[in-house]
Design a protein around this motif. Structure first.
Motif, PDB file in Angstrom:
ATOM      1  N   GLU A 124      24.557  70.528 -25.129  1.00 15.84           N
ATOM      2  CA  GLU A 124      23.672  70.845 -24.007  1.00 15.84           C
ATOM      3  C   GLU A 124      23.577  69.638 -23.093  1.00 15.84           C
ATOM      4  O   GLU A 124      23.291  68.535 -23.544  1.00 15.84           O
ATOM      5  CB  GLU A 124      22.292  71.220 -24.541  1.00 15.84           C
ATOM      6  CG  GLU A 124      22.367  72.501 -25.335  1.00 15.84           C
ATOM      7  CD  GLU A 124      21.028  72.957 -25.867  1.00 15.84           C
ATOM      8  OE1 GLU A 124      20.006  72.352 -25.509  1.00 15.84           O
ATOM      9  OE2 GLU A 124      21.033  73.911 -26.649  1.00 15.84           O
ATOM     10  N   ILE A 125      23.839  69.871 -21.812  1.00 20.91           N
ATOM     11  CA  ILE A 125      23.707  68.789 -20.836  1.00 20.91           C
ATOM     12  C   ILE A 125      22.703  69.244 -19.789  1.00 20.91           C
ATOM     13  O   ILE A 125      22.265  70.398 -19.815  1.00 20.91           O
ATOM     14  CB  ILE A 125      25.070  68.432 -20.187  1.00 20.91           C
ATOM     15  CG1 ILE A 125      25.715  69.683 -19.559  1.00 20.91           C
ATOM     16  CG2 ILE A 125      26.016  67.844 -21.218  1.00 20.91           C
ATOM     17  CD1 ILE A 125      26.944  69.372 -18.743  1.00 20.91           C
ATOM     18  N   ASP A 126      22.329  68.366 -18.880  1.00 25.41           N
ATOM     19  CA  ASP A 126      21.278  68.695 -17.925  1.00 25.41           C
ATOM     20  C   ASP A 126      21.570  69.978 -17.156  1.00 25.41           C
ATOM     21  O   ASP A 126      20.697  70.797 -16.953  1.00 25.41           O
ATOM     22  CB  ASP A 126      21.073  67.540 -16.945  1.00 25.41           C
ATOM     23  CG  ASP A 126      19.969  66.610 -17.419  1.00 25.41           C
ATOM     24  OD1 ASP A 126      19.444  66.872 -18.517  1.00 25.41           O
ATOM     25  OD2 ASP A 126      19.661  65.654 -16.701  1.00 25.41           O
TER      26      ASP A 126
HETATM   27  C1  LIG Z   1      18.869  69.036 -22.665  1.00 28.30           C
HETATM   28  C2  LIG Z   1      18.429  67.710 -22.071  1.00 28.30           C
HETATM   29  C3  LIG Z   1      17.086  67.444 -21.897  1.00 28.30           C
HETATM   30  C4  LIG Z   1      16.677  66.217 -21.362  1.00 28.30           C
HETATM   31  N1  LIG Z   1      15.339  65.984 -21.203  1.00 28.30           N
HETATM   32  C5  LIG Z   1      14.930  64.804 -20.695  1.00 28.30           C
HETATM   33  C6  LIG Z   1      13.555  64.515 -20.499  1.00 28.30           C
HETATM   34  O1  LIG Z   1      12.683  65.330 -20.793  1.00 28.30           O
HETATM   35  N2  LIG Z   1      13.196  63.303 -20.008  1.00 28.30           N
HETATM   36  C7  LIG Z   1      14.134  62.382 -19.687  1.00 28.30           C
HETATM   37  O2  LIG Z   1      13.775  61.285 -19.231  1.00 28.30           O
HETATM   38  N3  LIG Z   1      15.444  62.616 -19.822  1.00 28.30           N
HETATM   39  C8  LIG Z   1      15.866  63.797 -20.311  1.00 28.30           C
HETATM   40  N4  LIG Z   1      17.201  64.028 -20.476  1.00 28.30           N
HETATM   41  C9  LIG Z   1      18.141  62.960 -20.134  1.00 28.30           C
HETATM   42  C10 LIG Z   1      18.424  62.876 -18.639  1.00 28.30           C
HETATM   43  O3  LIG Z   1      18.325  64.062 -18.019  1.00 28.30           O
HETATM   44  C11 LIG Z   1      19.808  62.309 -18.364  1.00 28.30           C
HETATM   45  O4  LIG Z   1      20.693  62.762 -19.316  1.00 28.30           O
HETATM   46  C12 LIG Z   1      19.664  60.792 -18.314  1.00 28.30           C
HETATM   47  O5  LIG Z   1      19.178  60.464 -17.056  1.00 28.30           O
HETATM   48  C13 LIG Z   1      20.963  60.094 -18.640  1.00 28.30           C
HETATM   49  O6  LIG Z   1      21.870  60.070 -17.524  1.00 28.30           O
HETATM   50  P1  LIG Z   1      23.416  60.037 -17.743  1.00 28.30           P
HETATM   51  O7  LIG Z   1      23.891  61.370 -18.186  1.00 28.30           O
HETATM   52  O8  LIG Z   1      23.998  59.444 -16.530  1.00 28.30           O
HETATM   53  O9  LIG Z   1      23.480  59.034 -18.979  1.00 28.30           O
HETATM   54  P2  LIG Z   1      24.618  58.070 -19.452  1.00 28.30           P
HETATM   55  O10 LIG Z   1      25.933  58.506 -19.018  1.00 28.30           O
HETATM   56  O11 LIG Z   1      24.364  57.875 -20.885  1.00 28.30           O
HETATM   57  O12 LIG Z   1      24.252  56.801 -18.628  1.00 28.30           O
HETATM   58  C14 LIG Z   1      23.242  55.923 -19.034  1.00 28.30           C
HETATM   59  C15 LIG Z   1      23.272  54.757 -18.111  1.00 28.30           C
HETATM   60  O13 LIG Z   1      24.484  54.043 -18.283  1.00 28.30           O
HETATM   61  C16 LIG Z   1      24.931  53.531 -17.059  1.00 28.30           C
HETATM   62  N5  LIG Z   1      26.202  54.156 -16.690  1.00 28.30           N
HETATM   63  C17 LIG Z   1      26.742  55.288 -17.193  1.00 28.30           C
HETATM   64  N6  LIG Z   1      27.950  55.511 -16.619  1.00 28.30           N
HETATM   65  C18 LIG Z   1      28.154  54.518 -15.762  1.00 28.30           C
HETATM   66  C19 LIG Z   1      29.194  54.197 -14.879  1.00 28.30           C
HETATM   67  N7  LIG Z   1      30.294  54.944 -14.761  1.00 28.30           N
HETATM   68  N8  LIG Z   1      29.056  53.084 -14.143  1.00 28.30           N
HETATM   69  C20 LIG Z   1      27.983  52.316 -14.224  1.00 28.30           C
HETATM   70  N9  LIG Z   1      26.953  52.565 -15.038  1.00 28.30           N
HETATM   71  C21 LIG Z   1      27.034  53.653 -15.795  1.00 28.30           C
HETATM   72  C22 LIG Z   1      23.878  53.876 -16.071  1.00 28.30           C
HETATM   73  O14 LIG Z   1      22.964  52.815 -16.009  1.00 28.30           O
HETATM   74  C23 LIG Z   1      23.233  55.101 -16.662  1.00 28.30           C
HETATM   75  O15 LIG Z   1      21.923  55.295 -16.197  1.00 28.30           O
HETATM   76  C24 LIG Z   1      17.630  65.252 -21.001  1.00 28.30           C
HETATM   77  C25 LIG Z   1      18.988  65.530 -21.170  1.00 28.30           C
HETATM   78  C26 LIG Z   1      19.387  66.719 -21.700  1.00 28.30           C
HETATM   79  C27 LIG Z   1      20.865  66.953 -21.886  1.00 28.30           C
END
Ligand SMILES: Cc1cc2nc3c(=O)[nH]c(=O)nc-3n(C[C@H](O)[C@H](O)[C@H](O)COP(=O)(O)OP(=O)(O)OC[C@H]3O[C@@H](n4cnc5c(N)ncnc54)[C@H](O)[C@@H]3O)c2cc1C
Length: 250
Positions: free
Chosen positions: A159-161
């Motif tokens: 599950e992703i966002d």
């Molecule tokens: C079902 C579900 C429910 C969720 N519920 C919540 C909730 O209630 N509250 C909440 O706060 N979050 C929640 N989340 C998490 C949130 O929505 C995002 O998943 C979160 O913001 C992570 O972002 P991301 O996918 O970019 O993370 P990741 O890819 O893991 O990135 C994390 C961090 O790594 C760095 N990064 C990643 N890729 C790069 C790149 N290419 N270059 C430079 N830096 C990078 C960035 O700093 C980034 O912010 C939920 C997620 C899911 C799947």
């Protein structure tokens, strides 16, 4: 196939948690301890694979002190074949991933299934670090799993966002379980009786040849602020006035 599953000893989610006197952790006396709920899901998944594939072995691993034997016995009572307890005092996620890497090297499983996070420290990093150390494919937060090629590859839904993501990858791999993957079974009475005779190997973490100190120190732990008592309003008008004037949410 051989499946390695991890099980962490954590406080029962129903337990009322209190911060300890020096504010660096929780008060552990009098707490009920259980298998991390996401790890129960991981164990269930391993057992379902064993039941569908046949000729499989499920090995369950916990890193902690001797009290974790209780959680390993729970996994054995659910149906795991044998258990490994690695004794280490208060390891942080990095150390746990190093220990698991050594256990994986020794056991050579086809698949490692872990919980997506432990509900006590919510680190959400051990599975990812382990896959990275091993150089194996990883699929985190999975809600569906299907094996193909006679156990040589897998397809996972996570599950992703924005919805659902489907991944496929060769085994061996590390997967971490989300809540919707399955409904863990309860240990049956015959299962509990059988678990007493199943093998539980104890390994001293110091014998694994890795640095065991913590890389991260917990500086402080604080409970969430106390919630204010609710109030019963007499009318919709009074509710709207309160939401506008006091809560300022309208
Ligand atoms: C079902 C579900 C429910 C969720 N519920 C919540 C909730 O209630 N509250 C909440 O706060 N979050 C929640 N989340 C998490 C949130 O929505 C995002 O998943 C979160 O913001 C992570 O972002 P991301 O996918 O970019 O993370 P990741 O890819 O893991 O990135 C994390 C961090 O790594 C760095 N990064 C990643 N890729 C790069 C790149 N290419 N270059 C430079 N830096 C990078 C960035 O700093 C980034 O912010 C939920 C997620 C899911 C799947």
């Amino acid at each position: 196939m051989k499946i390695l599953v991890t099980a962490k000893r954590v406080p029962d989610p129903e337990t009322t948690i209190k911060v300890n006197a020096d504010g660096t952790g929780i008060e552990e006396a009098g707490i009920k301890w259980v298998v991390n709920p996401f790890d129960e899901i991981a164990i269930e998944q391993a057992l379902q694979i064993k039941e569908s594939q046949g000729e499989s072995e499920v090995v369950i691993v916990s890193v902690g002190n001797s009290d974790s034997q209780e959680q390993l016995r729970t996994g054995l009572a659910m149906g795991a074949d044998r258990a490994i307890l690695v004794s280490a005092d208060n390891p942080d996620p990095t150390v746990v991933s190093r220990i698991l890497e050594k256990i994986v090297e020794k056991e050579s499983p086809d698949l490692v299934i872990m919980g997506k996070q432990a509900i006590d420290d919510d680190s959400n990093e051990v599975g990812q670090m382990l896959a990275q150390r091993l150089g194996w494919p990883q699929a985190t937060f999975i809600s569906e799993l299907e094996l193909a090629d006679g156990g040589g590859s897998a397809t996972c839904v996570r599950e992703i966002d924005g919805g659902l993501e489907t991944l496929s990858f060769p085994l061996p791999a590390v997967i971490t379980a989300d809540l919707r993957l399955n409904e863990p079974r309860y240990a049956s009475l015959p299962g509990i009786m059988k678990a007493r005779k199943k093998p539980m190997e104890e390994v001293d973490a110091a014998s694994l040849g890795i640095e065991l100190g913590r890389s991260v120190t917990i500086v402080s732990v604080e409970p969430p602020p106390e919630r204010a008592a609710g109030r019963v309003v007499e009318s919709v008008d009074e509710l709207i006035t309160a939401l506008q004037g006091e809560a300022k949410v309208l």
